[in-house]
Write a protein that holds these residues in place. Sequence first.
Motif, mmCIF file in Angstrom:
data_model
loop_
_atom_site.group_PDB
_atom_site.id
_atom_site.type_symbol
_atom_site.label_atom_id
_atom_site.label_comp_id
_atom_site.label_asym_id
_atom_site.label_seq_id
_atom_site.Cartn_x
_atom_site.Cartn_y
_atom_site.Cartn_z
ATOM 1 N N ALA A 15 0.823 -1.208 0.000
ATOM 2 C CA ALA A 15 0.000 0.000 0.000
ATOM 3 C C ALA A 15 0.857 1.257 0.000
ATOM 4 O O ALA A 15 0.540 2.247 -0.676
ATOM 5 N N THR A 16 1.955 1.226 0.740
ATOM 6 C CA THR A 16 2.867 2.374 0.776
ATOM 7 C C THR A 16 3.486 2.613 -0.597
ATOM 8 O O THR A 16 3.582 3.755 -1.070
ATOM 9 N N PHE A 17 3.890 1.529 -1.251
ATOM 10 C CA PHE A 17 4.460 1.645 -2.598
ATOM 11 C C PHE A 17 3.413 2.157 -3.584
ATOM 12 O O PHE A 17 3.704 2.997 -4.442
ATOM 13 N N TRP A 18 2.198 1.643 -3.467
ATOM 14 C CA TRP A 18 1.132 2.038 -4.389
ATOM 15 C C TRP A 18 0.824 3.534 -4.301
ATOM 16 O O TRP A 18 0.404 4.140 -5.290
ATOM 17 N N GLU A 19 0.991 4.139 -3.125
ATOM 18 C CA GLU A 19 0.724 5.566 -2.994
ATOM 19 C C GLU A 19 1.596 6.366 -3.965
ATOM 20 O O GLU A 19 1.107 7.243 -4.680
ATOM 21 N N ASP A 20 2.889 6.080 -3.985
ATOM 22 C CA ASP A 20 3.797 6.781 -4.895
ATOM 23 C C ASP A 20 3.500 6.412 -6.346
ATOM 24 O O ASP A 20 3.517 7.279 -7.234
ATOM 25 N N TYR A 21 3.238 5.142 -6.576
ATOM 26 C CA TYR A 21 2.955 4.679 -7.946
ATOM 27 C C TYR A 21 1.719 5.382 -8.502
ATOM 28 O O TYR A 21 1.734 5.916 -9.625
ATOM 29 N N LEU A 22 0.631 5.412 -7.724
ATOM 30 C CA LEU A 22 -0.613 5.986 -8.230
ATOM 31 C C LEU A 22 -0.534 7.502 -8.324
ATOM 32 O O LEU A 22 -1.176 8.108 -9.193
ATOM 33 N N ASP A 23 0.241 8.117 -7.443
ATOM 34 C CA ASP A 23 0.466 9.560 -7.577
ATOM 35 C C ASP A 23 1.087 9.867 -8.937
ATOM 36 O O ASP A 23 0.695 10.833 -9.606
ATOM 37 N N GLY A 24 2.042 9.045 -9.349
ATOM 38 C CA GLY A 24 2.674 9.234 -10.652
ATOM 39 C C GLY A 24 1.704 9.042 -11.798
ATOM 40 O O GLY A 24 1.702 9.810 -12.771
ATOM 41 N N VAL A 25 0.867 8.021 -11.685
ATOM 42 C CA VAL A 25 -0.142 7.758 -12.713
ATOM 43 C C VAL A 25 -1.109 8.934 -12.816
ATOM 44 O O VAL A 25 -1.433 9.406 -13.916
ATOM 45 N N ARG A 26 -1.571 9.401 -11.668
ATOM 46 C CA ARG A 26 -2.553 10.494 -11.632
ATOM 47 C C ARG A 26 -1.969 11.787 -12.198
ATOM 48 O O ARG A 26 -2.620 12.472 -12.998
ATOM 49 N N LYS A 27 -0.751 12.114 -11.787
ATOM 50 C CA LYS A 27 -0.131 13.361 -12.244
ATOM 51 C C LYS A 27 0.177 13.323 -13.746
ATOM 52 O O LYS A 27 0.242 14.370 -14.388
ATOM 53 N N ALA A 28 0.354 12.120 -14.282
ATOM 54 C CA ALA A 28 0.589 11.972 -15.718
ATOM 55 C C ALA A 28 -0.709 12.026 -16.516
ATOM 56 O O ALA A 28 -0.676 11.974 -17.752
ATOM 57 N N GLY A 29 -1.840 12.117 -15.821
ATOM 58 C CA GLY A 29 -3.128 12.135 -16.501
ATOM 59 C C GLY A 29 -3.507 10.797 -17.086
ATOM 60 O O GLY A 29 -4.331 10.714 -18.005
ATOM 61 N N SER A 30 -2.923 9.731 -16.534
ATOM 62 C CA SER A 30 -3.160 8.393 -17.064
ATOM 63 C C SER A 30 -4.016 7.592 -16.078
ATOM 64 O O SER A 30 -4.678 8.152 -15.191
ATOM 65 N N SER A 31 -4.000 6.269 -16.210
ATOM 66 C CA SER A 31 -4.778 5.399 -15.333
ATOM 67 C C SER A 31 -4.130 4.029 -15.291
ATOM 68 O O SER A 31 -3.242 3.716 -16.093
ATOM 69 N N CYS A 32 -4.568 3.198 -14.366
ATOM 70 C CA CYS A 32 -4.040 1.833 -14.268
ATOM 71 C C CYS A 32 -5.156 0.881 -13.855
ATOM 72 O O CYS A 32 -6.188 1.292 -13.324
ATOM 73 N N GLY A 33 -4.927 -0.400 -14.090
ATOM 74 C CA GLY A 33 -5.895 -1.426 -13.727
ATOM 75 C C GLY A 33 -5.616 -2.004 -12.353
ATOM 76 O O GLY A 33 -4.748 -1.524 -11.615
ATOM 77 N N ALA A 34 -6.347 -3.053 -12.001
ATOM 78 C CA ALA A 34 -6.199 -3.655 -10.680
ATOM 79 C C ALA A 34 -6.820 -5.045 -10.657
ATOM 80 O O ALA A 34 -7.584 -5.413 -11.553
ATOM 81 N N VAL A 35 -6.479 -5.800 -9.620
ATOM 82 C CA VAL A 35 -7.117 -7.085 -9.343
ATOM 83 C C VAL A 35 -7.693 -7.027 -7.936
ATOM 84 O O VAL A 35 -7.001 -6.637 -6.990
ATOM 85 N N ILE A 36 -8.954 -7.409 -7.815
ATOM 86 C CA ILE A 36 -9.662 -7.394 -6.531
ATOM 87 C C ILE A 36 -9.958 -8.822 -6.118
ATOM 88 O O ILE A 36 -10.364 -9.643 -6.958
ATOM 89 N N GLU A 37 -9.750 -9.128 -4.853
ATOM 90 C CA GLU A 37 -10.074 -10.450 -4.307
ATOM 91 C C GLU A 37 -11.203 -10.293 -3.288
ATOM 92 O O GLU A 37 -11.159 -9.398 -2.440
ATOM 93 N N VAL A 38 -12.208 -11.160 -3.391
ATOM 94 C CA VAL A 38 -13.342 -11.130 -2.468
ATOM 95 C C VAL A 38 -13.497 -12.509 -1.844
ATOM 96 O O VAL A 38 -13.513 -13.522 -2.549
ATOM 97 N N THR A 39 -13.602 -12.553 -0.524
ATOM 98 C CA THR A 39 -13.740 -13.810 0.204
ATOM 99 C C THR A 39 -14.993 -13.765 1.079
ATOM 100 O O THR A 39 -15.255 -12.764 1.741
ATOM 101 N N ALA A 40 -15.744 -14.862 1.048
ATOM 102 C CA ALA A 40 -16.922 -15.007 1.907
ATOM 103 C C ALA A 40 -16.665 -16.151 2.885
ATOM 104 O O ALA A 40 -16.351 -17.270 2.473
ATOM 105 N N LYS A 41 -16.789 -15.865 4.177
ATOM 106 C CA LYS A 41 -16.564 -16.860 5.219
ATOM 107 C C LYS A 41 -17.900 -17.273 5.855
ATOM 108 O O LYS A 41 -18.852 -16.507 5.868
ATOM 109 N N ASN A 42 -17.919 -18.499 6.387
ATOM 110 C CA ASN A 42 -19.101 -19.050 7.074
ATOM 111 C C ASN A 42 -20.276 -19.279 6.131
ATOM 112 O O ASN A 42 -21.444 -19.213 6.541
ATOM 113 N N VAL A 43 -19.988 -19.553 4.873
ATOM 114 C CA VAL A 43 -21.040 -19.888 3.906
ATOM 115 C C VAL A 43 -21.465 -21.334 4.141
ATOM 116 O O VAL A 43 -20.609 -22.227 4.236
#
Length: 365
Positions: free
Chosen positions: A191-219
């Motif tokens: 998360a600390t690394f991503w802060e600097d990375y995304l600041d660079g992306v944002r200031k460049a007027g660009s964008s980036c993708g991502a992967v999200i993980e979702v877990t359900a417990k006690n199903v």
Amino acid sequence: MSHNSFGHLFKFTSWGESHGPSIGCVVDGTPALIPLLEKDIQHFLDRRKPGQNRFTTQRQEPDEVKILSGIFEDPETGEQVTTGTPISLLIENTDQRSKDYSDIKDSYRPGHADFTYTEKYGIRDYRGGGRQSARETAARVAAGAIARKIMPEVTIVGSLVQMGPHTINRDNWDDTEIEKTPFWCPDKEAATFWEDYLDGVRKAGSSCGAVIEVTAKNVPVGLGAPIYGKLDADLASAMMSINAVKGVEIGDGFAAAALSGEMNADEMSASQKDSQNTPEFSSNHAGGILGGISTGQDITLRFAVKPTSSILTPRKTITTSGEETEIITKGRHDPCVGIRAVPVGEAMMAIVLADHFLRNRGQNG
């Protein structure tokens, strides 16, 4: 336009446009006598709403929800509870800035649905994408909050596990960090690394993708059906319906193709915890689902989100009249749409599980 509803027994229909006066949904199939207050829904909407930090769009929407129907005071307890009738929810739009889109109303944004939407319907609300905008996902989060009330024993947790090409270190996984970072990230170092990375992306007027993980417990064991009602198929459909999602995997997903049969088999042994012949599994490559039916293990899935094409770098395109041109998209946009997709993924997981819970109860009691 049809196909604005999702679900079977637990079903919601969303409505509204990004820059219209309001958005909302109608939730049908909620059992009666479930305690429900606006604050129960608002908690989850607050996790998704825009403008919370510099890493998301600066559009300022309070996303305050109003329950318009489907609730009444329980005469015995005095609590506000569901009545079993449709629950109508309203969320007003308060910070539209439609002029940001006036310069591009006659051009198609590459990577967006502008072209396909216009070709299909012959008309398009260019203000933020109209109906095709991710603003609609607020309604899903609201519906998901109600779904969670149907299965209070189930815990659903989403997290960001990759931003652009940068993945987390799973050895650093700490559930307590997820709510602390602006990225819903379980790895503090990432998360600390991503802060600097995304600041660079944002200031460049660009964008980036991502992967999200979702877990359900006690199903519980037994949700889903083996042919056309597979739990994993419905989960995949739910996640693919989220804006910008390009792929979904359950359990090990595509990595399972590289395993041997011996490695992939989630071995079972007799449980030492109960006498119901429920097995204990040595692993969970399947992601908590076998043959389309839940095993009682954690259900785990991941989905990949593409970079938004609303960027400041000129891209070649054509106008609505077929002329070649270049386009840049000004205004307020998420440099990584995956961040706010986390609570949306959680909501869609809850909606699918609640629907299957009611369907299973209807068939098996």
